[in-house]
Structures are given as structure tokens and as C-alpha cells.
Write a protein that holds these residues in place. Structure first.
Motif, mmCIF file in Angstrom:
data_model
loop_
_atom_site.group_PDB
_atom_site.id
_atom_site.type_symbol
_atom_site.label_atom_id
_atom_site.label_comp_id
_atom_site.label_asym_id
_atom_site.label_seq_id
_atom_site.Cartn_x
_atom_site.Cartn_y
_atom_site.Cartn_z
ATOM 1 N N UNK A 1 0.856 -1.186 0.000
ATOM 2 C CA UNK A 1 0.000 0.000 0.000
ATOM 3 C C UNK A 1 0.892 1.235 0.000
ATOM 4 N N UNK A 2 0.519 2.224 -0.810
ATOM 5 C CA UNK A 2 1.343 3.428 -0.955
ATOM 6 C C UNK A 2 0.481 4.670 -0.776
ATOM 7 N N UNK A 3 0.952 5.612 0.041
ATOM 8 C CA UNK A 3 0.384 6.954 0.073
ATOM 9 C C UNK A 3 1.546 7.939 0.193
ATOM 10 N N UNK A 4 1.272 9.165 0.495
ATOM 11 C CA UNK A 4 2.341 10.154 0.527
ATOM 12 C C UNK A 4 3.119 10.090 1.839
ATOM 13 N N UNK A 5 2.435 10.308 2.958
ATOM 14 C CA UNK A 5 3.127 10.409 4.237
ATOM 15 C C UNK A 5 3.338 9.108 4.967
ATOM 16 N N UNK A 6 2.622 8.026 4.568
ATOM 17 C CA UNK A 6 2.679 6.740 5.259
ATOM 18 C C UNK A 6 2.460 6.908 6.765
ATOM 19 N N UNK A 7 1.553 7.842 7.102
ATOM 20 C CA UNK A 7 1.277 8.085 8.513
ATOM 21 C C UNK A 7 -0.159 7.766 8.897
ATOM 22 N N UNK A 8 -1.044 7.535 7.903
ATOM 23 C CA UNK A 8 -2.453 7.288 8.233
ATOM 24 C C UNK A 8 -3.075 6.255 7.298
ATOM 25 N N UNK A 9 -3.359 6.639 6.052
ATOM 26 C CA UNK A 9 -4.128 5.754 5.181
ATOM 27 C C UNK A 9 -3.424 4.434 4.877
ATOM 28 N N UNK A 10 -2.179 4.486 4.411
ATOM 29 C CA UNK A 10 -1.516 3.230 4.041
ATOM 30 C C UNK A 10 -1.190 2.352 5.249
ATOM 31 N N UNK B 1 -1.443 -15.610 5.030
ATOM 32 C CA UNK B 1 -1.415 -15.866 3.595
ATOM 33 C C UNK B 1 -0.988 -14.646 2.780
ATOM 34 N N UNK B 2 -0.915 -13.490 3.410
ATOM 35 C CA UNK B 2 -0.527 -12.274 2.699
ATOM 36 C C UNK B 2 0.593 -11.576 3.459
ATOM 37 N N UNK B 3 1.662 -11.272 2.755
ATOM 38 C CA UNK B 3 2.695 -10.403 3.300
ATOM 39 C C UNK B 3 2.363 -8.994 2.851
ATOM 40 N N UNK B 4 2.082 -8.120 3.786
ATOM 41 C CA UNK B 4 1.596 -6.790 3.434
ATOM 42 C C UNK B 4 2.502 -5.730 4.039
ATOM 43 N N UNK B 5 2.847 -4.742 3.233
ATOM 44 C CA UNK B 5 3.669 -3.621 3.658
ATOM 45 C C UNK B 5 2.998 -2.328 3.221
ATOM 46 N N UNK B 6 3.435 -1.236 3.821
ATOM 47 C CA UNK B 6 3.005 0.085 3.365
ATOM 48 C C UNK B 6 4.211 1.003 3.351
ATOM 49 N N UNK B 7 4.125 2.046 2.526
ATOM 50 C CA UNK B 7 5.237 2.994 2.414
ATOM 51 C C UNK B 7 4.703 4.305 1.874
ATOM 52 N N UNK B 8 5.551 5.343 1.982
ATOM 53 C CA UNK B 8 5.157 6.672 1.519
ATOM 54 C C UNK B 8 6.173 7.260 0.581
ATOM 55 N N UNK B 9 5.697 8.090 -0.339
ATOM 56 C CA UNK B 9 6.611 8.764 -1.250
ATOM 57 C C UNK B 9 7.360 9.893 -0.547
ATOM 58 N N UNK B 10 6.735 10.469 0.482
ATOM 59 C CA UNK B 10 7.372 11.497 1.322
ATOM 60 C C UNK B 10 6.957 11.234 2.766
ATOM 61 N N UNK B 11 7.514 10.197 3.378
ATOM 62 C CA UNK B 11 7.043 9.759 4.697
ATOM 63 C C UNK B 11 7.234 10.822 5.771
#
Length: 261
Positions: free
Chosen positions: A118-127, A141-151
């Protein structure tokens, strides 16, 4: 003499039109702008806009203003509304055909092991909310990560709070990640939740399935120093609905590792 028949349910009328059905099918895969839908269905913009308006008026489709370009909007299929409408069709035909609208069961033992980002900008809320909810619902069954373009430096406390209070999930201590730190692996799905992040999200190895969920940024509501907590509740509810409807797709997906081999 046969009894008089009531009018057909509105969903049948709406979905039976070939162009509207193509629009519904396209939006089932993610959120799109009008010009993107025009390309996908191959019809003039004025015709696409007309049928989108009918779908919006029915509540099947929702439009949200783009956070990347405020002159633009993303269209989103309300899958829960569609499920209720489909359940109502059976009842309208015969009471014995009534059933509760529900997602098909997902057997985690038969589901492939997948990687989702999952990707959003700040990786502080939505992702981070999406990462936590998918991890909670899909399990091992799922390896899930999140990250931000400008965390941002840290997770928003309301994001931590809404996950704890509403879903019983504790992500205290998790830190935002920069997108650059997680791009070196293969993913089966890359899902952007921010209109701005969608515009700059890079390509990935193995060509994962790309989806976009246009979820308004809850951190920008109210006073910037004290955002409205209800916005985080709305965002979490929206994301959880999307995650629930994602699970059957994941169950039927062949992992990118197998596809690439």
C-alpha cells in the motif's frame, strides 16, 4: 389471469445497459477519472459522463475530488451498495430467493501466498491503516507492507487510535517507511490510496496488479494542528470495506513469483 408484475428493480435497469455495465466492471477494479474511463470503454466523454451521472444518482458510484488536482474527480464503485442491490433482486423475483448480501467465503488454506504493498504520501495514516487491516483479515497468507513517497516522521496518533478502538489492532511503535526502501522486491498488488502518490508511484518488477483507492487524507481535515478524528473513522471504514472486497480477488490471484518463473 396472471398477476400484474411490479417494475423491475432499478439495479437491473442500470446494470443491463452495455456501457453502464462496462463502467461498473471497470470501477470494480479500482478508482478512475473520467478521461481514464473514456479510454477504458472506448466511448465519447459526454456519453461516459452521462451514464456516470445515472450511476451516481443511484448511489452505485461515488465521486471524490482529487487531492492531486482539485479540478478533477475520481469515481469509486460502492461495492456494499451493489451487494445489497443484487440481494434485493432475488427478493423482488421470489421471496424464496432472498439471501443476505455477503462476500464469498475465503479459505486461507487454499489461497496463494501473496505480497501486497500500500502506498500513500506520508505513510502516517491511510496506508498504515490499510496494511494493518489487510494483515488482520488475511492472516499469514498475505505479506503486506506500506510505504510513503514522502514519509512523515511518525504515524498520526489518530490512525493508531482508530485501529485500536475500532478494530482492536495495535500498531504502536510502527514507523513510516520511505517507498525507496521497499521497491526491491516483487509484489502481486501495489495499491495507492493517495491521488498524489499515484502520480509518482514507480513501476515494479514482475508487473504487479496496480489498483488505486482514492481515499481522502484524514490528516488535512479540521485544524492542521488538531485534525478531526471522525475523518480518521471515515477513512478507516472506507479502507476496511475495500479490504474486505479485496480478499476474494487475492484468493483467486496467482502469485507474481509463479507467474515470473
Amino acid at each position: 389471469m396472471a398477476p400484474s408484475s411490479p417494475d423491475a428493480p432499478a439495479f437491473l435497469y442500470l446494470a443491463a445497459h452495455p456501457l453502464r455495465w462496462r463502467l461498473l466492471t471497470a470501477l470494480a477494479a479500482g478508482d478512475y477519472r473520467v478521461r481514464e474511463l473514456v479510454r477504458l470503454v472506448g466511448e465519447p466523454q459526454n456519453l461516459v459522463s452521462y451514464h456516470l451521472r445515472l450511476l451516481r444518482d443511484s448511489g452505485l458510484v461515488i465521486a471524490t475530488r482529487s487531492s492531486f488536482d482539485g479540478r478533477d474527480s475520481y469515481y469509486h464503485l460502492d461495492l456494499d451498495h451493489c451487494a445489497r442491490a443484487l440481494a434485493g433482486i432475488g427478493t423482488a423475483l421470489h421471496p424464496a430467493l432472498h439471501r443476505e448480501a455477503a462476500l464469498p467465503p475465503v479459505d486461507p488454506r487454499r489461497s496463494p501466498r501473496l505480497d501486497v504493498l500500500f502506498v500513500c504520501t506520508g505513510n502516517s495514516a491511510r496506508s498504515p491503516i490499510a496494511e494493518a487491516l489487510l494483515g488482520h483479515r488475511a492472516g499469514s497468507q498475505v505479506t503486506v507492507l506500506s510505504a510513503g513517497t514522502r514519509p512523515r516522521p511518525r504515524l498520526h496518533p489518530y490512525a493508531v487510535r482508530v485501529l485500536r478502538d475500532t478494530f482492536g489492532i495495535d500498531i504502536t511503535g510502527q514507523q513510516p517507511r520511505h517507498l525507496d526502501t521497499v521497491t526491491g522486491r516483487r509484489y502481486d498488488y501495489v495499491i495507492t490510496l493517495c491521488d498524489k502518490a499515484r502520480e509518482v508511484c514507480p513501476d515494479f518488477a514482475a508487473e504487479p496488479r496496480r489498483m488505486h483507492w482514492s481515499v481522502p487524507d484524514p490528516t488535512t481535515t479540521g485544524d492542521t494542528s488538531d485534525p478531526d478524528y471522525s475523518a480518521f473513522q471515515r477513512a478507516a471504514t472506507d479502507i476496511d470495506t475495500r479490504v474486505r472486497h479485496l480478499l476474494p480477488l487475492l484468493s483467486a490471484t496467482r502469485p507474481a513469483k509463479e507467474t515470473a518463473s
